[in-house]
Structure formats: structure tokens, C-alpha cells
Design a protein around this motif. Structure first.
Motif, PDB file in Angstrom:
ATOM      1  N   GLN A   1      -9.250   0.495   4.765  1.00 54.69           N
ATOM      2  CA  GLN A   1      -9.961  -0.479   3.615  1.00 54.69           C
ATOM      3  C   GLN A   1      -8.995  -1.587   3.193  1.00 54.69           C
ATOM      4  O   GLN A   1      -9.312  -2.812   3.096  1.00 54.69           O
ATOM      5  CB  GLN A   1     -10.280   0.206   2.345  1.00 54.69           C
ATOM      6  N   TRP A   2      -7.596  -1.096   3.109  1.00 57.38           N
ATOM      7  CA  TRP A   2      -6.419  -1.926   2.524  1.00 57.38           C
ATOM      8  C   TRP A   2      -6.349  -3.074   3.635  1.00 57.38           C
ATOM      9  O   TRP A   2      -6.107  -4.080   3.579  1.00 57.38           O
ATOM     10  CB  TRP A   2      -5.510  -1.242   2.585  1.00 57.38           C
TER      11      TRP A   2
ATOM     12  N   HIS B   1       0.915  -1.081   0.133  1.00 60.32           N
ATOM     13  CA  HIS B   1      -0.186   0.036  -0.005  1.00 60.32           C
ATOM     14  C   HIS B   1       0.867   1.347   0.159  1.00 60.32           C
ATOM     15  O   HIS B   1       1.797   1.570   1.051  1.00 60.32           O
ATOM     16  CB  HIS B   1      -0.754   0.138   1.230  1.00 60.32           C
TER      17      HIS B   1
ATOM     18  N   SER C   1      -8.430  -4.221   5.941  1.00 59.54           N
ATOM     19  CA  SER C   1      -9.667  -5.098   5.982  1.00 59.54           C
ATOM     20  C   SER C   1      -9.408  -6.224   4.909  1.00 59.54           C
ATOM     21  O   SER C   1      -9.815  -7.284   5.185  1.00 59.54           O
ATOM     22  CB  SER C   1     -10.794  -4.386   5.859  1.00 59.54           C
ATOM     23  N   GLN C   2      -8.808  -5.907   3.912  1.00 57.05           N
ATOM     24  CA  GLN C   2      -8.768  -6.853   2.714  1.00 57.05           C
ATOM     25  C   GLN C   2      -7.311  -7.757   2.642  1.00 57.05           C
ATOM     26  O   GLN C   2      -7.404  -8.862   2.138  1.00 57.05           O
ATOM     27  CB  GLN C   2      -8.574  -5.959   1.361  1.00 57.05           C
ATOM     28  N   LEU C   3      -6.614  -7.369   3.834  1.00 52.31           N
ATOM     29  CA  LEU C   3      -5.414  -8.429   3.991  1.00 52.31           C
ATOM     30  C   LEU C   3      -5.799  -9.689   4.346  1.00 52.31           C
ATOM     31  O   LEU C   3      -6.583  -9.960   5.397  1.00 52.31           O
ATOM     32  CB  LEU C   3      -4.383  -7.590   4.743  1.00 52.31           C
TER      33      LEU C   3
END
Length: 174
Positions: free
Chosen positions: A108-109, A88, A111-113
Motif C-alpha cells: 500500500q505504501w 515507512h 502504491s502511494q509513492l
């Protein structure tokens, strides 16, 4: 208002030896001594590999050479072991007005990991921001996201909502 140029001119006029130790200021007409930022990235990778993580990520600012070097050292060391590094990147224009404001893009990043994930940041101030986002989003640290900063900045580490582990440089010796 403070002017670095005028300050440096006074040193030059008085023939006072000066050394630039700033990671951000280059080309100011004096010798420059910097830490090995790629080695810091490799050290961070070693730390997380020893902890047996399998998912890795880096968050930093491509605007700064030290951040790029830390990312390269981190991702290259992980690649040797067959691991990928999710990234990121952000720029100076993407910061919120207040340093303690939420960073929805970072949240948001995060949360997606994939979980658990080991996240290395380019500096302790950003590690603090990531930890704040984890707290805001109720992401468990270090069980879901383990965060490692860089520079061992005592002030940033103290301001953090939880303790920051950090790659330390002997900056005073430099």
C-alpha cells in the motif's frame, strides 16, 4: 539448543580474543566493531542523486540502531540538496509468518509513492521483500520504483525476484 552466553563463556575462560560484529547484539561484554551506517545512508543518497531522482523514500525498522542510522544518513544527505525523504517504518511484530508472504502494508505504501521514486531499504532482506511487493503489484522496477538495499548480502540478493543493487560493507575485513 545453541546458547550464545555459554559459547562466549568458553571463549572468556580460554582467554580467546573476541570481537562482536553483530549489528543487533550489544552489551555482551566484549569489544564491538561496526560499519559506519550513517555513511551507508549518505552513499545511498549520492547514488540516487547521481541518477537524477527527485522523489526519495526509506523503508526500515526503527527497532534497530543500524536502521535508524542508515535512515538519518540518507535523509540528511538528501536534505542538503533540498529533497525530502518519505518513510515507512515497521517493527518486528509486523512481519508475516513466512518471509515470502506478501506485505500488504508495504505494498500500500509503495502504491502511494510518487513515481518515479528511489527507495533505500535498511537491509537486503527488506529490499527483496519490497521487490516482491513491486512484482505482486505490477509496479515497474526501476522505472517506477528503484530499490537499493544495504549490506550486499549474497544470499538475499540471489533469492530476490530481480537483481538487488546494494550498498556494500567490507564485513569480512571488519
Amino acid at each position: 539448543m545453541f546458547s550464545a552466553g555459554k559459547f562466549l563463556d568458553q571463549f572468556m575462560k580460554r582467554k580467546i580474543p573476541t570481537v562482536n560484529v553483530s549489528e543487533k547484539q550489544s552489551g555482551v561484554g566484549m569489544a564491538r566493531v561496526l560499519p559506519d551506517n550513517a555513511a551507508a545512508g549518505r552513499m545511498a543518497a549520492e547514488y540516487f542523486l547521481e541518477k537524477k531522482f527527485h522523489h526519495f523514500a526509506f523503508s526500515g525498522c526503527e527497532d534497530f540502531a543500524f536502521s535508524r542510522l542508515r535512515r538519518i544518513g540518507f535523509s540528511e544527505r538528501l536534505a542538503v540538496e533540498g529533497f525530502a525523504c518519505m518513510e515507512h517504518q515497521f517493527g518486528a511484530g509486523k512481519w508475516p509468518a513466512h518471509s515470502l508472504d506478501p506485505l500488504p502494508e508495504v505494498g500500500q505504501w509503495l502504491s502511494q509513492l510518487p513515481k518515479p521514486c528511489a527507495v533505500f531499504t535498511h537491509a537486503d532482506d527488506h529490499a527483496r521483500r519490497i521487490l516482491s511487493e513491486c512484482e505482486r503489484l505490477e509496479i515497474s522496477v526501476p522505472e517506477e520504483i528503484a530499490v537499493l538495499g544495504c549490506d550486499n548480502d549474497e544470499i538475499e540478493c540471489e533469492l530476490s525476484p530481480m537483481p538487488i543493487s546494494s550498498v556494500s560493507f567490507p564485513l569480512r575485513r571488519l
